[in-house]
Design a protein around this motif. Structure first.
Motif, PDB file in Angstrom:
ATOM      1  N   GLY A   1       6.389  10.905  -5.928  1.00 53.04           N
ATOM      2  CA  GLY A   1       6.738   9.598  -5.379  1.00 53.04           C
ATOM      3  C   GLY A   1       5.821   9.204  -4.248  1.00 53.04           C
ATOM      4  N   CYS A   2       6.087   8.046  -3.689  1.00 55.50           N
ATOM      5  CA  CYS A   2       5.318   7.582  -2.527  1.00 55.50           C
ATOM      6  C   CYS A   2       6.163   6.620  -1.707  1.00 55.50           C
ATOM      7  N   ILE A   3       5.737   6.397  -0.487  1.00 55.00           N
ATOM      8  CA  ILE A   3       6.338   5.401   0.392  1.00 55.00           C
ATOM      9  C   ILE A   3       5.417   4.185   0.390  1.00 55.00           C
ATOM     10  N   VAL A   4       6.001   3.016   0.157  1.00 52.03           N
ATOM     11  CA  VAL A   4       5.233   1.784  -0.010  1.00 52.03           C
ATOM     12  C   VAL A   4       5.506   0.846   1.161  1.00 52.03           C
ATOM     13  N   LEU A   5       4.439   0.361   1.786  1.00 49.18           N
ATOM     14  CA  LEU A   5       4.585  -0.618   2.863  1.00 49.18           C
ATOM     15  C   LEU A   5       3.922  -1.932   2.476  1.00 49.18           C
TER      16      LEU A   5
ATOM     17  N   PHE B   1       0.836  -1.196   0.000  1.00 52.69           N
ATOM     18  CA  PHE B   1       0.000   0.000   0.000  1.00 52.69           C
ATOM     19  C   PHE B   1       0.876   1.254   0.000  1.00 52.69           C
ATOM     20  N   CYS B   2       0.352   2.293  -0.623  1.00 52.42           N
ATOM     21  CA  CYS B   2       0.998   3.605  -0.596  1.00 52.42           C
ATOM     22  C   CYS B   2       0.542   4.318   0.671  1.00 52.42           C
ATOM     23  N   THR B   3       1.467   4.577   1.574  1.00 59.03           N
ATOM     24  CA  THR B   3       1.095   5.170   2.863  1.00 59.03           C
ATOM     25  C   THR B   3       1.406   6.660   2.949  1.00 59.03           C
TER      26      THR B   3
END
Length: 393
Positions: free
Chosen positions: A365-369, A290-292
Motif C-alpha cells: 500500500g501507500c499513503i497518498v497526499l 502523490f505517493c509519499t
C-alpha cells in the motif's frame, strides 16, 4: 458487518480490514496496491522500489500499478519545468547560442552534470565552449540562483529528455534495514464479518482497477463472483510492516514546483505553453496527488478460505491461473520470493495460502497526499520567490 455480495464488496471489506490492521483510521489517505510482486534484491533493486514512488496514484482506494504506462512523477514534472519561464539571466548570452545548445545536449546525454563547476570543467575541453568556460561558469552560477532555471537544468539529464532514470533517496538497502526493525501486524476477518462501508474514506468509496480471483481476471467473471459472494474468510500476518519514506533525487526542486502550484495562470507559467496549471493540478490534471509513503511488508502469510463449492472444472481453472497470483495481493512468482498455493476440500471448498520469504519486501500500500498538501509548506517560500524573481512579470 455482513457477507460480501460481489467483488466490489469484497475489495471494500479488504480495504477496511487491511487499513485497520495496519493502524490507519477510515479518513487516512491509505491506498491498497495490487498486484504485489516481491522486490527481490539485485541489479535493479532500487528501480523496483522507485517505480512505485514514481507512479502518480489514481483517486482510488486501490492502485492497480502498471509500471509501463500511466502518469509518472518524473515525466510529468519534467513537462511542468518545460512550461515555466525562468527569470532573465545572461548565461545564454555569455556563452553564445552554439555553446548553449551543446551544453543542453551534453546534459541530456549525461556527458556533464548541472552546475557551474561542472560546466567549466566540461567547457574547457569542448571546442564550442572552451573560450567561455570561466565566464560561462560565472554566468551559470548567477542564473542558478533562480529556482526555475536551476530546476530546468537539474532535470534535463533525466528521462525522458535525457538518459538518467528516476531516483529517490534512500534506496533499497536502507529500506531493507528499516524493514527488519519495523513492527509486526496481523488481522483476521471471518466469513460474514466484513465491513464493506467505505463511504467515509478519503475517496468516499471511489475505487478502480480491481482484478478478480486471479491476476488479470475480471472482477465480474463467473468464478470471481462465485468466490466473492460465497462467504470468504481471511487471516493475515506480517512479521514486519514499514511505512517507507523517500524523497525525489536532485532532478526535483520543491521550490520550483511550489512556485508552479501556487501561481495558477501567471508567472512563472509561460502563457503559450500547452502545459498549464489547469491540466497539471486542476480537477482533470495529471499531477493531482502523490505517493509519499510506501507500506512494505516482510514475511507475509495470508490464508483465504472460500465456502463456495467448486466443481472439478472450476478447480482446474483456478489452479491453472494461480501462477498469475490470487486475491488479495496477486503475488505471482513462486521462485522469486513469494509463493501462492491453492487447495480444495473433499466438499469442493477452497483455501488459498500466500507467503513471502523473509528479507524479500512486498509493497502492499501507500499513503497518498493531494498536491496542495504535498506542496503546502512551499506557500510562503513561493510568495517570497515570486516577489523577488517575477514581480515585473
Amino acid at each position: 458487518m455482513s457477507d460480501t455480495k460481489n467483488f466490489v464488496d469484497l475489495q471494500a471489506g479488504f480495504y477496511n480490514a487491511l487499513a485497520q490492521g495496519l493502524g490507519y483510521s477510515p479518513s487516512d489517505p491509505f491506498q491498497v496496491i495490487q498486484p504485489s510482486p516481491p522486490l527481490v534484491s539485485g541489479d535493479d533493486e532500487n528501480e523496483l522500489i522507485w517505480n512505485y514512488l514514481n507512479a502518480i496514484p489514481p483517486f482510488s482506494l486501490t492502485q492497480n500499478t502498471v509500471f509501463s504506462g500511466g502518469n509518472q512523477f518524473l515525466a510529468d514534472y519534467q513537462g511542468v519545468m518545460s512550461a515555466l519561464q525562468a527569470a532573465p539571466n545572461d548565461f545564454q548570452a555569455t556563452v553564445g547560442p552554439v555553446c548553449f545548445a551543446a551544453y543542453q545536449q551534453a546534459l541530456k546525454d549525461g556527458a556533464v552534470k548541472p552546475g557551474p563547476v561542472q560546466f567549466r570543467n566540461w567547457a574547457l575541453v569542448n571546442g564550442a565552449c572552451s573560450s567561455v568556460a570561466v565566464s560561462g561558469a560565472s554566468a551559470l552560477a548567477r542564473a542558478m540562483l533562480d529556482p526555475i532555471f536551476a530546476a530546468q537544468m537539474n532535470v534535463l539529464p533525466y528521462q525522458p529528455a535525457g538518459t538518467d532514470p528516476v531516483d529517490f533517496s534512500p534506496g533499497y538497502k536502507t529500506m531493507l534495514k528499516q524493514l527488519k526493525n519495523a513492527p509486526s501486524r496481523a488481522f483476521q476477518v471471518a466469513a460474514g464479518n466484513w465491513n464493506t462501508n467505505v463511504s467515509s474514506t478519503w475517496t468516499k468509496g471511489s475505487t478502480s482497477g480491481i482484478f478478480g480471483l486471479w491476476g488479470g481476471s475480471s472482477s465480474s467473471s463467473t468464478l470471481s463472483e462465485k468466490f466473492a459472494s460465497s462467504g470468504v474468510g481471511l487471516t493475515a500476518k506480517f512479521a514486519n510492516v514499514l511505512p517507507f519514506n523517500a524523497v525525489p533525487g536532485v532532478w526535483y526542486s520543491s521550490s520550483a514546483f511550489g512556485l508552479a502550484f501556487n501561481n495558477p495562470g501567471k508567472a512563472p507559467w509561460a502563457p503559450s505553453s500547452p502545459i498549464n496549471w489547469a491540466n497539471t493540478f486542476g480537477p482533470n490534471g495529471n499531477m493531482q496527488r502523490f505517493c509519499t509513503s510506501l507500506l512494505i511488508a516482510n514475511s507475509m502469510n495470508i490464508v483465504v478460505t472460500s465456502n463456495a463449492t467448486y466443481s472439478d472444472a472450476d478447480q482446474k481453472e483456478i489452479q491453472s491461473h494461480s501462477s498469475a497470483g490470487l486475491w488479495p495481493f496477486y503475488s505471482s512468482g513462486g521462485g522469486s520470493g513469494s509463493s501462492t498455493s491453492v487447495s480444495f476440500t473433499a466438499s469442493g471448498n477452497m483455501q488459498v495460502t500466500i507467503t513471502s520469504k523473509s528479507g524479500v519486501p512486498v509493497v502492499i500500500g501507500c499513503i497518498v497526499l493531494p498536491a496542495a498538501q504535498y506542496l503546502g509548506h512551499e506557500v510562503k517560500a513561493s510568495e517570497l520567490l515570486t516577489t523577488n524573481f517575477y514581480a515585473a512579470a
